[in-house]
Write a protein that holds these residues in place. Structure first.
Motif, PDB file in Angstrom:
ATOM      1  N   GLN A 125      14.272   3.814 -15.512  1.00  0.00           N
ATOM      2  CA  GLN A 125      13.814   5.062 -15.389  1.00  0.00           C
ATOM      3  C   GLN A 125      13.481   5.371 -13.910  1.00  0.00           C
ATOM      4  N   ALA A 126      12.660   4.583 -13.284  1.00  0.00           N
ATOM      5  CA  ALA A 126      12.251   4.982 -11.829  1.00  0.00           C
ATOM      6  C   ALA A 126      13.900   5.178 -11.067  1.00  0.00           C
ATOM      7  N   LEU A 127      14.685   4.305 -10.938  1.00  0.00           N
ATOM      8  CA  LEU A 127      15.816   4.418 -10.402  1.00  0.00           C
ATOM      9  C   LEU A 127      16.722   5.825 -10.699  1.00  0.00           C
ATOM     10  N   ALA A 128      16.616   6.149 -11.986  1.00  0.00           N
ATOM     11  CA  ALA A 128      17.263   7.313 -12.545  1.00  0.00           C
ATOM     12  C   ALA A 128      16.319   8.659 -11.809  1.00  0.00           C
ATOM     13  N   ASP A 129      15.285   8.559 -12.034  1.00  0.00           N
ATOM     14  CA  ASP A 129      14.144   9.491 -11.469  1.00  0.00           C
ATOM     15  C   ASP A 129      14.375   9.781  -9.867  1.00  0.00           C
ATOM     16  N   TRP A 130      14.664   8.630  -9.125  1.00  0.00           N
ATOM     17  CA  TRP A 130      14.834   8.564  -7.836  1.00  0.00           C
ATOM     18  C   TRP A 130      16.293   9.038  -7.394  1.00  0.00           C
TER      19      TRP A 130
END
Length: 155
Positions: A31-36
């Protein structure tokens, strides 16, 4: 919020000493990688997730005493296209300075070999109690070469 502020990001999560913590950690990182938008910077999400799985599993098996847990920290520098994954545990398990060379017939012992092969760099830091095992991922340097007129090229 200005663009520079948005480029430096950090997230953290705590996980208990349970098998289900590894898939929870992968979901958190995905999720963090997608958000960033890390894939837009050519950071290989699959490589990152595999390394998170290996480091989280090692923490659970070797680094987290009963009744404790581990922290996962992510640091993203969007300007440089660099991601750091850190696993903080409170155990006294040792981590070799280089990836081990397991017996070819052994069922385990290849996690740090995978991390060393997939990450740009990895290492171990001190923490009291315990240790920090980290790995870095970076976009190819050519992505950030300046083009005439100040624009960035994509490969």
């Amino acid at each position: 919020m200005n663009e520079t502020t948005q480029l430096l990001e950090s997230r953290e999560a705590f996980y208990r000493r349970e098998r289900r913590s590894v898939p929870f950690a992968r979901t958190f990182v995905r999720q963090a990688l997608a958000d960033w938008a890390c894939e837009e910077h050519h950071v290989n999400t699959d490589d990152v997730l595999l390394c998170v799985s290996e480091l989280a599993t090692n923490a659970l098996v070797h680094g987290v005493p009963p009744g404790r847990g581990f922290k996962l920290f992510l640091h993203w520098d969007g300007a440089e296209g660099r991601l750091r994954v850190e696993i903080h545990d409170s155990g006294d398990g040792e981590v070799p300075e280089g990836p081990p060379c397991p017996d070819p017939t052994a069922e385990g012992g290849r996690g740090l070999m995978l991390v060393a092969a997939l990450a740009k760099a990895w290492g171990v830091g001190e923490r009291t109690p315990g240790k920090i095992v980290w790995c870095d991922f970076a976009a190819p340097a050519r992505m950030f070469a300046e083009a005439p007129g100040g624009a960035h090229h994509l490969p």
